[in-house]
Each structure stands twice: as structure tokens, then as C-alpha cells.
Write an enzyme that holds these catalytic residues in place. Structure first.
Site, PDB file in Angstrom:
ATOM      1  N   ASN A  40      -5.981  -5.608  -5.432  1.00  0.00           N
ATOM      2  CA  ASN A  40      -6.756  -4.833  -5.369  1.00  0.00           C
ATOM      3  C   ASN A  40      -7.018  -2.673  -5.813  1.00  0.00           C
ATOM      4  O   ASN A  40      -7.242  -2.112  -5.208  1.00  0.00           O
ATOM      5  CB  ASN A  40      -7.257  -5.335  -3.994  1.00  0.00           C
ATOM      6  CG  ASN A  40      -8.476  -3.883  -3.643  1.00  0.00           C
ATOM      7  OD1 ASN A  40      -9.734  -4.566  -3.600  1.00  0.00           O
ATOM      8  ND2 ASN A  40      -8.033  -3.417  -2.434  1.00  0.00           N
TER       9      ASN A  40
ATOM     10  N   TYR B  86     -13.736   5.845 -14.606  1.00  0.00           N
ATOM     11  CA  TYR B  86     -14.188   4.737 -14.052  1.00  0.00           C
ATOM     12  C   TYR B  86     -14.318   3.046 -14.510  1.00  0.00           C
ATOM     13  O   TYR B  86     -13.171   2.063 -14.592  1.00  0.00           O
ATOM     14  CB  TYR B  86     -14.631   4.945 -12.623  1.00  0.00           C
ATOM     15  CG  TYR B  86     -14.939   3.695 -11.534  1.00  0.00           C
ATOM     16  CD1 TYR B  86     -13.401   3.297 -11.102  1.00  0.00           C
ATOM     17  CD2 TYR B  86     -15.539   2.920 -11.483  1.00  0.00           C
ATOM     18  CE1 TYR B  86     -13.073   2.207 -10.092  1.00  0.00           C
ATOM     19  CE2 TYR B  86     -15.582   1.695 -10.415  1.00  0.00           C
ATOM     20  CZ  TYR B  86     -14.554   1.859  -9.647  1.00  0.00           C
ATOM     21  OH  TYR B  86     -14.569   0.726  -9.397  1.00  0.00           O
TER      22      TYR B  86
ATOM     23  N   ASP C 138       0.869  -0.877   0.094  1.00  0.00           N
ATOM     24  CA  ASP C 138       0.033   0.548  -0.060  1.00  0.00           C
ATOM     25  C   ASP C 138       1.021   1.146  -0.230  1.00  0.00           C
ATOM     26  O   ASP C 138       2.422   1.133   0.369  1.00  0.00           O
ATOM     27  CB  ASP C 138      -1.194  -0.298   1.186  1.00  0.00           C
ATOM     28  CG  ASP C 138      -2.113   0.981   1.045  1.00  0.00           C
ATOM     29  OD1 ASP C 138      -1.909   1.724   0.869  1.00  0.00           O
ATOM     30  OD2 ASP C 138      -3.293   0.048   0.968  1.00  0.00           O
TER      31      ASP C 138
END
Length: 251
Positions: A80, A145, A37
Site C-alpha cells: 500500500n 501519478y 511505514d
């Protein structure tokens, strides 16, 4: 369940939202889990946290190498990490199009590319990509998106075909609107947050937003060795939004 006992998993965007829920669930079910992350600090033990910027290939390769070394190998990759965007095709400038594609699509490419040599050494290799219902349903104000998630959907199928004979399964989850920090920020910015939330909830046949835990459950299902015959599949986790057509409620 302990279907992930002895397996090693890597989750990008794993410090919050869907990624964190998935990482924690995989750990609960027996896996050793590392998260990548931009800010991995919220990830608590037993998760192994590594900083990575998925738009930077060197950063990804360094973080994957460190994570795999810490885990002692790799069996499961959950791609993800992603960001959102609002607007019609007129509203987002070119630099935003490039940025969102760089994170949502090329981020998966970079991470998968770095992980494939390690996954090939696993007897239970699986990749799960976080896609979206936006890939298969036309949603208003989500042109950019939706385009990136359409690319993720196609990428998932192509990857599944490319790597099935190497023993690597590739699938994706297609969540509906999930109650995550990003959606929370969108609601907070709306002129009437309560009305906006009600509209999003009404769009899903269940009448509520999807939880991060529910998406995590779908990710675990696809990644599990118990799903060894499942590859090239998109699993909708959307409260029935994609497949159901309910009659209006009588007033």
C-alpha cells in the site's frame, strides 16, 4: 467475520490512511498484523509496527524479516505504500519522476521480493496491491501519478501469472479519490478548498469521496481465503467513476 483467524498479514504504509484502515480491519477479522511505514508510531496495538523505507532494499528486507519473525510467518501482503504527484507531463522534473516511481512501483517490487519466500510457505497466500482509478481513467494533472499506477496495474497482472502455480494470489484495488490525509493536504493548498472538494466529489457518481474504510473492505475481500478463486483482478472502489456514465442533472 473471522475469515482471517490464524493468518498473518503485512501492510506497507500501514500507519495512516488506507493502509491503517486495512491493517485494523484485518486485525478485527482475526489476523495478526504487522505494519511497515517510514513513521510507524501512529500504529496502535494489536498492530506490530516496524520502520521501513520502501526505497531502500536493505531497510525493506530487515523490516520484513523482523515482521515475519514477530508474526510467526506470513500469509497476506498488502502493498500500500505510495506517494502522489500533480501536474501534466511538462510539470514534474526528472528527479520527481524517479522518486515517485521508486516509491510507488519499485517499493512494491522490493517488498514483494522480500516476502515471497515466506508467502510460498503459506496455504492461503495472497498479495493485494493498492493501485488507482488513475491507471484506467485519464485524470487531469496526474500524468506522473497515473503512469506509476498504470505500472502497478500491469505489475499486478504479471505477478498473478508468475505466482499462481505457487498458490499465491495477486490482485489490486483501484480506488477513486479517497478522503485521506494526502488528499486533505491537496485541498488545503487549493485557492478555494471548498470548491476543489466539491469538484472532486462531483467527479464520482456517488457524489462523495471514497472512505479509507471502503477501500480496506475491498482489500480484505481480495485477501480473504473466501476469495480463493480470485487472482489477476483489479477491483474498482471509486463510487462508479470508472464504469458509470450518468446523464447530467437537469436544471
Amino acid at each position: 467475520m473471522s475469515d482471517f483467524e490464524g493468518l498473518r498479514a503485512l501492510v506497507t504504509g500501514g500507519a495512516s490512511g488506507i493502509g491503517r484502515a486495512a491493517a485494523e480491519l484485518l486485525a478485527e477479522r482475526g489476523a495478526r498484523v504487522a505494519v511497515l511505514d517510514l513513521d510507524p508510531s501512529p500504529a496502535d496495538k494489536p498492530l506490530l509496527a516496524h520502520r521501513a523505507d520502501v526505497t531502500d532494499d536493505a531497510s525493506v528486507r530487515e523490516a520484513v524479516a523482523a515482521a515475519v519473525a514477530g508474526l510467526g510467518g506470513l500469509d497476506v501482503l498488502v502493498n500500500n505504500a505510495g506517494i502522489g504527484a500533480q501536474g501534466t507531463v511538462e510539470d514534474n522534473p526528472d528527479d520527481e519522476w524517479h522518486r515517485v516511481y521508486d516509491v510507488n512501483v519499485l517499493g512494491m517490487v522490493r517488498t514483494t521480493r522480500a516476502c515471497l519466500p515466506h508467502l510460498r510457505a503459506s496455504a492461503q497466500a495472497a498479495i493485494v496491491n493498492t493501485c488507482s482509478i488513475a491507471a484506467t481513467a485519464g485524470l487531469p494533472q496526474r500524468a506522473l501519478y497515473s503512469a506509476t499506477k498504470g505500472a502497478v496495474y500491469s505489475l499486478t497482472l504479471a505477478m498473478a501469472a508468475d505466482h499462481v502455480r505457487e498458490g499465491i494470489r495477486v490482485n489490486c484495488v483501484n480506488p477513486g479519490t479517497v478522503d485521506t490525509p494526502w488528499v486533505g493536504r491537496l485541498l488545503d493548498a487549493a485557492p478555494d478548498p471548498a470548491a476543489e472538494r466539491a469538484a472532486l466529489e462531483a467527479r464520482q457518481p456517488t457524489g462523495r469521496l471514497v472512505s479509507a474504510a471502503e477501500v480496506a473492505g475491498a482489500i480484505a475481500y481480495l485477501a480473504s481465503p473466501l476469495s480463493g478463486a480470485t487472482t489477476g483482478t483489479a477491483l474498482a472502489v471509486d463510487g462508479g467513476m470508472q464504469g458509470l456514465r450518468l446523464r447530467p442533472v437537469a436544471r
